[in-house]
Motif scaffolding. Structure first.
Motif, mmCIF file in Angstrom:
data_model
loop_
_atom_site.group_PDB
_atom_site.id
_atom_site.type_symbol
_atom_site.label_atom_id
_atom_site.label_comp_id
_atom_site.label_asym_id
_atom_site.label_seq_id
_atom_site.Cartn_x
_atom_site.Cartn_y
_atom_site.Cartn_z
ATOM 1 N N LYS A 195 3.374 113.964 29.704
ATOM 2 C CA LYS A 195 4.383 113.414 28.797
ATOM 3 C C LYS A 195 4.024 111.997 28.343
ATOM 4 O O LYS A 195 4.402 111.574 27.244
ATOM 5 N N LYS A 196 3.309 111.271 29.187
ATOM 6 C CA LYS A 196 2.960 109.890 28.863
ATOM 7 C C LYS A 196 1.487 109.737 28.465
ATOM 8 O O LYS A 196 0.942 108.628 28.519
ATOM 9 N N ALA A 197 0.864 110.815 28.038
ATOM 10 C CA ALA A 197 -0.575 110.799 27.733
ATOM 11 C C ALA A 197 -0.943 109.722 26.727
ATOM 12 O O ALA A 197 -2.034 109.133 26.796
ATOM 13 N N ALA A 198 -0.078 109.440 25.760
ATOM 14 C CA ALA A 198 -0.390 108.469 24.709
ATOM 15 C C ALA A 198 -0.008 107.043 25.081
ATOM 16 O O ALA A 198 -0.278 106.110 24.319
ATOM 17 N N ILE A 199 0.607 106.854 26.254
ATOM 18 C CA ILE A 199 1.047 105.527 26.676
ATOM 19 C C ILE A 199 0.044 104.974 27.690
ATOM 20 O O ILE A 199 -0.124 105.550 28.773
ATOM 21 N N PRO A 200 -0.641 103.885 27.378
ATOM 22 C CA PRO A 200 -1.631 103.347 28.321
ATOM 23 C C PRO A 200 -1.008 103.018 29.672
ATOM 24 O O PRO A 200 0.117 102.513 29.746
ATOM 25 N N LEU A 201 -1.738 103.304 30.718
ATOM 26 C CA LEU A 201 -1.315 102.920 32.057
ATOM 27 C C LEU A 201 -1.363 101.401 32.200
ATOM 28 O O LEU A 201 -2.228 100.737 31.608
ATOM 29 N N PRO A 202 -0.463 100.824 32.984
ATOM 30 C CA PRO A 202 -0.588 99.392 33.273
ATOM 31 C C PRO A 202 -1.901 99.134 34.012
ATOM 32 O O PRO A 202 -2.433 100.016 34.687
ATOM 33 N N PRO A 203 -2.439 97.939 33.879
ATOM 34 C CA PRO A 203 -3.726 97.649 34.534
ATOM 35 C C PRO A 203 -3.607 97.597 36.043
ATOM 36 O O PRO A 203 -2.587 97.188 36.598
ATOM 37 N N GLY A 204 -4.680 98.016 36.713
ATOM 38 C CA GLY A 204 -4.794 97.887 38.151
ATOM 39 C C GLY A 204 -5.612 96.656 38.500
ATOM 40 O O GLY A 204 -6.061 95.912 37.614
ATOM 41 N N PRO A 205 -5.850 96.406 39.779
ATOM 42 C CA PRO A 205 -6.523 95.167 40.187
ATOM 43 C C PRO A 205 -7.956 95.033 39.696
ATOM 44 O O PRO A 205 -8.465 93.920 39.592
ATOM 45 N N PHE A 206 -8.621 96.161 39.364
ATOM 46 C CA PHE A 206 -10.037 96.073 38.998
ATOM 47 C C PHE A 206 -10.287 96.123 37.495
ATOM 48 O O PHE A 206 -11.444 96.132 37.074
ATOM 49 N N LYS A 207 -9.219 96.117 36.703
ATOM 50 C CA LYS A 207 -9.437 96.029 35.255
ATOM 51 C C LYS A 207 -10.239 94.779 34.880
ATOM 52 O O LYS A 207 -11.175 94.862 34.063
ATOM 53 N N PRO A 208 -9.938 93.580 35.434
ATOM 54 C CA PRO A 208 -10.717 92.394 35.058
ATOM 55 C C PRO A 208 -12.210 92.521 35.370
ATOM 56 O O PRO A 208 -13.041 92.006 34.623
ATOM 57 N N LEU A 209 -12.549 93.208 36.464
ATOM 58 C CA LEU A 209 -13.967 93.382 36.782
ATOM 59 C C LEU A 209 -14.640 94.302 35.776
ATOM 60 O O LEU A 209 -15.747 94.024 35.305
#
Length: 302
Positions: free
Chosen positions: A190-204
């Motif tokens: 249902k949320k396929a088009a909604i980006p997931l919030p970032p996790g801790p390793f997005k900056p890396l």
């Protein structure tokens, strides 16, 4: 003009992640820091053996060329300054050009990550890793016993990431753990088009993506992989999230519950990051592994 770390990929690493100090650490844990310091001083002229993160650090430093310092590796350790002498001597012995280090003699070292503009902290101390992630920096607890057989591909760094609670937030993982697989799939579809919030390793991942853009075709390369227990149709939200962030991965493995270790054996990562201890223990038999102490699976038990 003073030297600046701004714009560089900065990796902070503890001495136990870089070198094999497990015997010395057992002395520290069974006695006190004075006995540990005495032992390190006695072994000052004896270089420590390489640790689980050594191959990764060696490859990262290979991105630096004359006049172009793209990567900085800094020792960030609970060691005392005297023991730090052995760390730097060991680095020199093994051909690592390290110039900077912070030694806190037992005090949690994560406070200095902001000053270092760190993109990653690798440590063997779970409490330090948890505190680092809580402070908003990517961090992982290394498995010192991890296999180091993936020291291949000399001109390419290969890094594999789990998705939920690592690259992405644990939003979907919370649904899975509280309501089960069917609810998880329905939620993600249902949320396929909604980006997931970032996790801790997005900056890396972003920092690696940026580093890759600065290198030439003839220089060091980076290859990344998403290795996740997700399967279709829950795969779509993960891919769309990466697209929304403007970053990509070279390989994506949607394993739907299959063991990750066999796929990691084929990918041959220089490091793999996952939030589940079961996956980490299995992966450590085939590749250097770091436990991301993040998300619902790692909440402290009362």
């Amino acid at each position: 003009m003073s030297y600046t770390l701004t714009g560089k990929l900065v990796v902070a690493i503890s001495s136990r992640a870089l070198f094999d100090f497990e015997e010395e650490n057992r002395i520290f844990e069974s006695t006190d820091d004075s006995a540990y310091m005495k032992l390190q001083l006695e072994r000052l002229s004896k270089a420590a053996q390489t640790g689980v993160a050594f191959p990764l650090v060696k490859k990262l430093l290979a991105f630096n060329e004359e006049g172009e310092q793209r990567v900085e590796v800094v020792i960030l350790s609970r060691n005392d300054p005297v023991s730090g002498l052995r760390v730097f001597r060991s680095a020199e012995h093994h051909g690592l050009h390290l110039e900077r280090g912070v030694f806190t003699r037992g005090r949690p070292p994560y406070h200095y990550l902001r000053s270092l503009h760190a993109n990653l902290f690798l440590s063997a101390n779970e409490d330090d890793v948890r505190a680092t992630i809580d402070a908003g920096f990517p961090a992982a607890r290394v498995y010192p016993e991890s296999s180091k057989t993936a020291e291949s591909h000399p001109n390419e760094i290969r890094i594999a990431f789990d998705g939920d609670a690592v690259l992405f937030s644990d939003e979907a993982e919370q649904v899975f753990q509280s309501e089960g697989l069917v609810a998880f799939v329905d939620h993600e579809s249902k949320k396929a088009a909604i980006p997931l919030p970032p996790g801790p390793f997005k900056p890396l991942l972003e920092a690696l993506h940026s580093l890759q853009r600065t290198t030439s075709e003839k220089g060091m390369r980076i290859r990344t992989a998403l290795v996740t227990a997700r399967s279709a149709p829950a795969h779509e939200r993960a891919i769309r999230t990466l697209m929304a962030w403007g970053v990509d991965v070279d390989e994506a493995m949607f394993l739907g519950g299959l063991s990750k270790s066999e796929f990691l054996r084929e990918f041959e990562p220089d490091f793999f990051f996952d939030d589940q201890t079961g996956h980490c223990q299995s992966a450590a038999s085939v590749a250097p592994t770091g436990h991301v102490v993040s998300g619902v699976s790692n909440k402290p038990k009362n």
